[in-house]
Enzyme design. Structure first.
Site, PDB file in Angstrom:
ATOM      1  N   LYS A 125     -42.882  52.637  44.291  1.00 35.53           N
ATOM      2  CA  LYS A 125     -42.221  51.363  43.988  1.00 35.53           C
ATOM      3  C   LYS A 125     -41.186  51.486  42.883  1.00 35.53           C
ATOM      4  O   LYS A 125     -40.153  50.806  42.930  1.00 35.53           O
ATOM      5  CB  LYS A 125     -43.244  50.272  43.663  1.00 35.53           C
ATOM      6  CG  LYS A 125     -44.240  50.563  42.565  1.00 35.53           C
ATOM      7  CD  LYS A 125     -45.271  49.434  42.474  1.00 35.53           C
ATOM      8  CE  LYS A 125     -46.335  49.736  41.432  1.00 35.53           C
ATOM      9  NZ  LYS A 125     -47.227  50.852  41.841  1.00 35.53           N
ATOM     10  N   ASN A 148     -42.517  45.498  36.415  1.00 31.06           N
ATOM     11  CA  ASN A 148     -43.440  46.578  36.089  1.00 31.06           C
ATOM     12  C   ASN A 148     -42.723  47.879  35.733  1.00 31.06           C
ATOM     13  O   ASN A 148     -43.287  48.747  35.091  1.00 31.06           O
ATOM     14  CB  ASN A 148     -44.371  46.816  37.282  1.00 31.06           C
ATOM     15  CG  ASN A 148     -45.549  47.697  36.955  1.00 31.06           C
ATOM     16  OD1 ASN A 148     -46.338  47.393  36.078  1.00 31.06           O
ATOM     17  ND2 ASN A 148     -45.676  48.802  37.674  1.00 31.06           N
ATOM     18  N   HIS A 194     -56.607  51.455  41.506  1.00 31.27           N
ATOM     19  CA  HIS A 194     -56.980  50.278  40.711  1.00 31.27           C
ATOM     20  C   HIS A 194     -58.185  49.543  41.298  1.00 31.27           C
ATOM     21  O   HIS A 194     -58.292  48.320  41.155  1.00 31.27           O
ATOM     22  CB  HIS A 194     -55.801  49.310  40.580  1.00 31.27           C
ATOM     23  CG  HIS A 194     -54.574  49.897  39.962  1.00 31.27           C
ATOM     24  ND1 HIS A 194     -54.602  50.523  38.734  1.00 31.27           N
ATOM     25  CD2 HIS A 194     -53.295  49.954  40.397  1.00 31.27           C
ATOM     26  CE1 HIS A 194     -53.381  50.938  38.438  1.00 31.27           C
ATOM     27  NE2 HIS A 194     -52.575  50.616  39.436  1.00 31.27           N
TER      28      HIS A 194
END
Length: 464
Positions: A125, A148, A194
């Site tokens: 990303k 982010n 995660h």
């Protein structure tokens, strides 16, 4: 800054005063909101106090007086257990959101048709965010890039018709953005990550899906079962959708990779968009996926093939992601410190043939066992950090290895062996397949140290 005027005169609590939390509090105040902030870290509170923000322990406030709790993405919302502020807000019926949600609400208020590209995925990303922003700039657009990837979204300039926002979104941020509605939403891939914060891979995938579900145009990589299911869901719902694939070059419609070629598929026919061969910053099939998704995000702009191809060729890439940091004779040194899990390291191993591999750090679940099919690409490994013994057991006699402990030993050893080999183009590759936290505060510091050691080796060679 993007002042959050949509919250003028509303009472808002902000917990977490790191980069995004601090910027969020300032943006809310600038928009006229009544804001209380808190962080368990005293240094963060002092910084906020010096900036004129109102500090108050949120454990002592009357929560029913507040419209919203704005939570830092680093604070647990659900797993392993909800943060105490989350429990208090829920008990009082106060909504819990993040900075991405505030941006979306402000955008709908002041510039609802402004270009807003949101990007997520387990891997790729950041590169895709950087590439999309680079391509839009190459087409002459004013671009704000953040989220982010670095600059908090509310620290960027406000939405406007002539300004493109290109925003990387983590799963934590998406989880706090219930009305996320970009003009283009890109979902690259979903692999386990995660899970301590989301409970299961299914829940993690469902959160990722929110980024594309309400996008005006969804761009979805369909090379894993989770993203394929998400694409099927959107197709059945009649949502505008562009498929991206590096493993299915003959899909009916979409943007695909066929060798180094980005191809547009329409009604079963192919036409070449660009050739990635020779573009070092877009080496490997994973970067082919990133590039294909970026091309899809451009929409009709990508029809200008000359400008598009020039944009791809001039993309500088990102540090710590297959970054070529130098050559010593025939030996190429590559910094892939961002490869903090096996899935990311797999992309690096697939990009080269003969590798002198520096691996290790703080291991993630599964270690390097998933990489066993690629062990034939490794000439020798150099183990660092906490994972050394476990990785040595996994490797066994598959290929030679040294337990080096630290980069300061591993890099010179790998350089020596690569230079002495009879391989025409050996690669010394730092692709650790591990978190950095046993020896470095983050993967950037680890990659920076690798780069410093390589540069010292190159400098020593020129002095001989």
């Amino acid at each position: 800054m993007t002042p959050v005027t949509a919250y003028k005169d509303k009472h808002v609590a902000v917990f977490g005063l790191g980069g995004s939390g601090f910027a969020t509090a300032q943006a809310l105040v600038a928009g006229g909101a009544r804001v209380l902030v808190w962080d368990d870290n005293e240094h963060a509170r002092e910084k906020a106090r010096a900036a004129g923000l109102r500090i108050e322990n949120l454990a002592t406030i009357e929560w029913r007086d507040f419209t919203s709790l704005v939570l830092s993405p680093g604070v647990p919302l659900t797993h392993p257990a909800p943060h105490w502020t989350v429990l208090k807000a829920r008990e009082a019926g106060v909504e819990i959101i993040g900075d991405i949600e505030l941006f979306c609400r402000e955008r709908r208020k002041i510039a609802p048709k402004s270009p807003f590209v949101a990007i997520t995925g387990t891997n790729g990303k950041s590169t895709t965010t950087a590439l999309v922003s680079h391509l839009f700039r190459s087409f002459g657009f004013a671009v704000e890039v953040g989220g982010n990837i670095g600059t908090p979204i509310l620290a960027l300039q406000p939405p406007a018709q002539d300004r493109v926002h290109v925003i990387e979104c983590s799963s934590f941020q998406i989880d706090l953005a219930p009305s996320l509605d970009p003009s283009v939403g890109i979902l690259l891939n979903v692999t386990p990550d995660h899970l301590d914060r989301h409970g299961s891979i299914e829940n993690y995938a469902a959160i990722k899906a929110r980024l594309v579900r309400n996008a005006d145009q969804a761009v979805i990589g369909v090379d894993d079962k989770f993203t394929l299911a998400i694409a099927d869901e959107l197709r059945k719902a009649g949502r505008p959708l562009t498929l991206v694939s590096v493993t299915q070059p003959t899909i009916e419609n979409g943007v695909v990779l066929d060798g180094p070629h980005i191809m547009r598929r329409a009604e079963g026919r192919s036409s070449e968009i660009a050739d990635l061969a020779g573009i070092a910053s877009l080496r490997g099939a994973h970067n082919g996926q990133n590039a294909a998704a970026a091309v899809a995000a451009l929409g009709s702009l990508a029809d200008d093939l000359d400008r598009l191809r020039k944009g791809l060729q001039t993309f500088p890439g990102l540090a710590h992601r297959l970054e070529e940091v130098g050559r010593k004779g025939k030996v190429l040194f590559v910094n892939d410190s961002k490869a903090t899990n096996a899935d990311a390291a797999e992309k690096a191993l697939l990009s080269f043939d003969k590798v002198f591999w520096i691996i290790g750090g703080r291991a993630k679940q599964g270690g390097i066992e998933p990489l066993r099919p690629l062990f034939s690409k490794v000439v020798k490994a150099y183990l660092i950090g906490e994972a050394s013994e476990a990785f040595a057991q996994t490797i066994g006699d598959a290929f030679p290895f040294e337990i080096c402990g630290a980069l300061e030993t591993a890099v010179p050893s790998a350089a020596r062996d690569a230079e002495a080999s009879d391989i025409a183009e050996p690669v010394v590759l730092l692709s650790p397949a591990c978190a950095s936290f046993d020896q470095f505060s983050d993967f950037e510091k680890r990659g920076d140290r690798f780069r410093e050691i390589v540069k010292a080796l190159l400098a020593a060679e020129t002095q001989v």
